[in-house]
Enzyme design. Structure first.
Site, mmCIF file in Angstrom:
data_model
loop_
_atom_site.group_PDB
_atom_site.id
_atom_site.type_symbol
_atom_site.label_atom_id
_atom_site.label_comp_id
_atom_site.label_asym_id
_atom_site.label_seq_id
_atom_site.Cartn_x
_atom_site.Cartn_y
_atom_site.Cartn_z
ATOM 1 N N LYS A 282 21.473 4.245 7.724
ATOM 2 C CA LYS A 282 21.599 2.801 7.984
ATOM 3 C C LYS A 282 23.066 2.426 8.217
ATOM 4 O O LYS A 282 23.383 1.688 9.151
ATOM 5 C CB LYS A 282 21.056 2.027 6.774
ATOM 6 C CG LYS A 282 21.468 0.568 6.741
ATOM 7 C CD LYS A 282 21.038 -0.121 5.480
ATOM 8 C CE LYS A 282 21.967 -0.002 4.309
ATOM 9 N NZ LYS A 282 23.152 -0.874 4.307
ATOM 10 N N ASN A 283 23.957 2.962 7.382
ATOM 11 C CA ASN A 283 25.364 2.555 7.468
ATOM 12 C C ASN A 283 26.071 3.118 8.692
ATOM 13 O O ASN A 283 27.222 2.767 8.959
ATOM 14 C CB ASN A 283 26.117 2.948 6.188
ATOM 15 C CG ASN A 283 25.774 2.016 5.038
ATOM 16 O OD1 ASN A 283 25.037 1.040 5.221
ATOM 17 N ND2 ASN A 283 26.287 2.310 3.857
ATOM 18 N N ARG B 241 32.777 -9.908 -2.124
ATOM 19 C CA ARG B 241 33.094 -8.898 -1.110
ATOM 20 C C ARG B 241 33.768 -9.589 0.064
ATOM 21 O O ARG B 241 33.142 -9.929 1.049
ATOM 22 C CB ARG B 241 31.823 -8.171 -0.673
ATOM 23 C CG ARG B 241 31.220 -7.373 -1.791
ATOM 24 C CD ARG B 241 29.885 -6.786 -1.415
ATOM 25 N NE ARG B 241 29.979 -5.639 -0.527
ATOM 26 C CZ ARG B 241 28.915 -4.928 -0.145
ATOM 27 N NH1 ARG B 241 27.717 -5.251 -0.545
ATOM 28 N NH2 ARG B 241 29.062 -3.886 0.635
ATOM 29 N N ASP C 274 27.321 4.014 -3.691
ATOM 30 C CA ASP C 274 25.911 3.823 -3.338
ATOM 31 C C ASP C 274 24.983 4.822 -4.031
ATOM 32 O O ASP C 274 23.763 4.727 -3.879
ATOM 33 C CB ASP C 274 25.734 3.902 -1.806
ATOM 34 C CG ASP C 274 26.271 2.662 -1.111
ATOM 35 O OD1 ASP C 274 26.612 1.686 -1.806
ATOM 36 O OD2 ASP C 274 26.362 2.674 0.137
ATOM 37 N N ARG D 188 15.623 -3.080 2.798
ATOM 38 C CA ARG D 188 16.807 -3.241 3.641
ATOM 39 C C ARG D 188 17.367 -1.894 4.072
ATOM 40 O O ARG D 188 17.950 -1.787 5.153
ATOM 41 C CB ARG D 188 17.908 -3.984 2.873
ATOM 42 C CG ARG D 188 17.618 -5.445 2.641
ATOM 43 C CD ARG D 188 18.818 -6.120 2.035
ATOM 44 N NE ARG D 188 20.008 -5.799 2.818
ATOM 45 C CZ ARG D 188 21.248 -5.997 2.415
ATOM 46 N NH1 ARG D 188 21.483 -6.520 1.240
ATOM 47 N NH2 ARG D 188 22.269 -5.676 3.180
ATOM 48 N N CYS E 152 28.067 -12.100 -3.183
ATOM 49 C CA CYS E 152 26.759 -11.461 -3.078
ATOM 50 C C CYS E 152 26.438 -10.849 -4.428
ATOM 51 O O CYS E 152 27.257 -10.888 -5.333
ATOM 52 C CB CYS E 152 26.709 -10.440 -1.956
ATOM 53 S SG CYS E 152 27.507 -8.898 -2.337
HETATM 54 C C1 UD1 Z 1 30.279 -0.289 2.969
HETATM 55 C C2 UD1 Z 1 28.817 0.126 2.944
HETATM 56 C C3 UD1 Z 1 28.241 -0.023 1.542
HETATM 57 C C4 UD1 Z 1 29.104 0.740 0.544
HETATM 58 C C5 UD1 Z 1 30.575 0.361 0.690
HETATM 59 C C6 UD1 Z 1 31.497 1.220 -0.160
HETATM 60 C C7 UD1 Z 1 28.053 -0.427 5.179
HETATM 61 C C8 UD1 Z 1 27.229 -1.298 6.042
HETATM 62 N N1 UD1 Z 1 28.096 -0.723 3.865
HETATM 63 O O1 UD1 Z 1 30.339 -1.662 2.613
HETATM 64 O O2 UD1 Z 1 26.915 0.494 1.539
HETATM 65 O O3 UD1 Z 1 28.693 0.438 -0.766
HETATM 66 O O4 UD1 Z 1 31.003 0.505 2.053
HETATM 67 O O5 UD1 Z 1 31.351 2.546 0.139
HETATM 68 O O6 UD1 Z 1 28.621 0.547 5.632
HETATM 69 N N2 UD1 Z 1 37.386 -5.296 0.230
HETATM 70 C C9 UD1 Z 1 38.330 -6.303 0.187
HETATM 71 N N3 UD1 Z 1 38.655 -6.944 1.363
HETATM 72 C C10 UD1 Z 1 38.056 -6.621 2.551
HETATM 73 C C11 UD1 Z 1 37.095 -5.588 2.574
HETATM 74 C C12 UD1 Z 1 36.787 -4.941 1.398
HETATM 75 O O7 UD1 Z 1 38.882 -6.618 -0.857
HETATM 76 O O8 UD1 Z 1 38.400 -7.235 3.568
HETATM 77 C C13 UD1 Z 1 37.036 -4.590 -1.025
HETATM 78 C C14 UD1 Z 1 35.577 -4.800 -1.429
HETATM 79 O O9 UD1 Z 1 35.416 -5.980 -2.172
HETATM 80 C C15 UD1 Z 1 35.326 -3.554 -2.238
HETATM 81 C C16 UD1 Z 1 36.150 -2.484 -1.515
HETATM 82 O O10 UD1 Z 1 37.141 -3.194 -0.786
HETATM 83 O O11 UD1 Z 1 35.816 -3.705 -3.541
HETATM 84 C C17 UD1 Z 1 35.380 -1.595 -0.566
HETATM 85 O O12 UD1 Z 1 34.568 -2.383 0.281
HETATM 86 P P1 UD1 Z 1 34.138 -1.913 1.741
HETATM 87 O O13 UD1 Z 1 34.426 -0.463 1.922
HETATM 88 O O14 UD1 Z 1 34.720 -2.853 2.717
HETATM 89 O O15 UD1 Z 1 32.557 -2.104 1.691
HETATM 90 P P2 UD1 Z 1 31.668 -2.504 2.892
HETATM 91 O O16 UD1 Z 1 32.310 -1.988 4.130
HETATM 92 O O17 UD1 Z 1 31.293 -3.912 2.810
#
Ligand code: UD1
Length: 438
Positions: A22-23, A122, A310, A403, A117
């Protein structure tokens, strides 16, 4: 809302097939926005998030043909809307992946802010700061991020150092940089296999991306991208979940169409905990609980290639059946232990310490209970706990699991689990016809 009814205590046995990741499918679908030609994706998992992403693409004006359930032919020739609306972003945060490709190709994009969420705050600040370095002007307007390319309509390549690893942030910037003028260097990039998969698709579309899968990715911008065909990699989290399912039920599973190479740290940690995992061939794993039983072992979540967040919830379910005390430390997301209290209700001995550590004492005999899923991976954890528990477990709100896991109940049933979906349709709630009075 659908529920799962599980009667636990059956050792699973047989063969399961892993679906596409999915990711990886989500960013690859978004990448189709970068061209007016057709992008064909194979092995797209049949899960709700991919249906949501499809709807987003169609809302933008793209056509999505689905000749068979897992092949998507996406053509974004006539994009008329440049916006990911609140209604979609609130149900699926990954719709922010439209931001990078929209601004890269059309010079403008409007994306709702995701807000809080179930697994904590996030934000997308890192995506936005990085886009600004490519010359984008970004401002907030009524809960939306509005981004515009600089004069001339094209982003400009730059050096970007991410202060924190972000998966979708890396993907957004990678896509944005493909059509920028000049070269972009992404440092501190996420190294997840899904990033390398996206880069492979982008290169097939004519992009010039090097180093994806490492900390530094270099993108030489090109004038335009074209159509391509690509097969999505197998889902490593679904694979890990089935390994745990074999071990937690004391059964054994052959897990087909997976990519063991992407599961290095998961396999290593699970072996330490007493799970026997054998690589039958480059796409098949065999997993079972070792005859000596499961033993407690600590785990800390970290970005790839370390142990994934995950898999944290599923690992915690396994530790309830392991001998001894294990510490599960979550470093990626705050508030990602909601499954702990639900498992406590089933008899697990888990102590949550502060925001990021759970101490599990095992083994404990779990007994079936009525529990509630709170997010995607927490739901998988409760299914696993239900499979190991004595008696009946009823899991509420399984839309979370829909999902991201393709037909999980059918796959589990095919290897001997007693699990059924209890549908709660509106008609089921109506009184029988004979009792309806005029
Ligand atoms: C993706 C995955 C999700 C997985 C996560 C971490 C997808 C669709 N989802 O989510 O399944 O659990 O990676 O491996 O691929 N953060 C910030 N600012 C930002 C972006 C992130 O502070 O602009 C923080 C987040 O709050 C979190 C960390 O960085 O603490 C990592 O988040 P991120 O890797 O961005 O997760 P997602 O990409 O949303």
């Amino acid at each position: 809302m659908d529920k799962f009814r599980i009667t636990g205590g059956r050792a699973l046995a047989g063969r399961v097939t892993i679906s596409g990741a999915k990711n990886s499918a989500l960013p690859c679908m978004a990448a189709a926005i970068l061209t007016g030609e057709t992008v064909t994706l194979h092995n797209v998992p049949y899960v709700r998030d991919c249906l949501t992403q499809r709807r987003l693409l169609e809302d933008l004006g793209a056509t999505v043909l689905v000749p068979d359930l897992r092949t998507h032919k996406i053509t974004a020739a006539n994009v008329e809307l440049f916006e990911a609306p609140y209604e979609l972003v609130k149900t699926m945060r990954a719709s922010v992946l439209a931001l990078g490709p929209l601004i890269a190709r059309f010079g403008k994009a409007k994306v709702s802010l995701p807000g809080g969420c179930a697994i904590g705050t996030r934000p997308i600040d890192l995506h936005l700061e990085a886009l600004k370095l490519l010359g984008a002007q970004v401002h907030l307007e009524a809960g939306y991020v509005v981004a515009r390319a600089p004069k001339g309509g094209r982003l400009v390549g730059a050096g970007i150092e991410f202060p924190k690893v972000t998966v979708t942030g890396t993907e957004n910037l990678l896509m944005a940089a493909t059509l920028a003028r000049g070269t972009t260097r992404l440092m501190g990039a996420a190294r997840e296999p899904e990033i390398a998969d996206l880069a492979e698709l982008l290169n097939r579309m004519g992009a010039r991306v090097r180093g994806a899968g490492s900390e530094t990715i270099t993108v030489e911008g090109v004038e335009a991208l074209g159509g391509a065909e690509h097969t999505i990699i197998p889902d490593r989290i679904e694979t890990g979940t089935f390994i745990v399912a074999a071990a937690i039920t004391g059964g054994e599973l052959e897990i087909k169409d997976c990519c063991p190479q992407h599961l290095g740290s998961v396999v290593a940690r699970l072996r330490e905990a007493g799970v026997e995992i054998e690589e039958v061939n480059p796409t098949t794993l065999h997993a079972r609980r070792s005859p000596e039983g499961l033993r407690a072992s600590d785990v800390t979540t970290q970005p790839y290639p370390d142990f994934p967040t995950d898999m944290q919830a599923q690992y915690m379910a396994l530790m309830t059946q392991a001998r001894g005390r294990s510490r599960v430390t979550e470093t990626i997301f705050e508030n990602r232990f909601m499954h702990a209290s639900e498992m406590q209700r089933m008899g697990a001995r888990i102590q949550v310490e502060g925001h990021n550590t759970a101490v599990v004492e095992g083994p404990s005999e779990l007994s079936g209970a009525r529990v509630q899923a709170s997010d995607l991976r927490a739901s998988a954890c409760l299914v696993l706990a239900g499979l190991a528990a004595r008696g009946e477990t009823l899991i509420d709100r399984v839309y979370h699991i829909d999902r991201g896991y393709e037909k999980i109940e059918a796959k589990l049933r095919s290897v001997g689990a007693e699990i059924e979906r209890v549908r709660e349709s509106v008609t089921a709630q109506l009184p029988p016809v004979e009792t309806v009075t005029a």
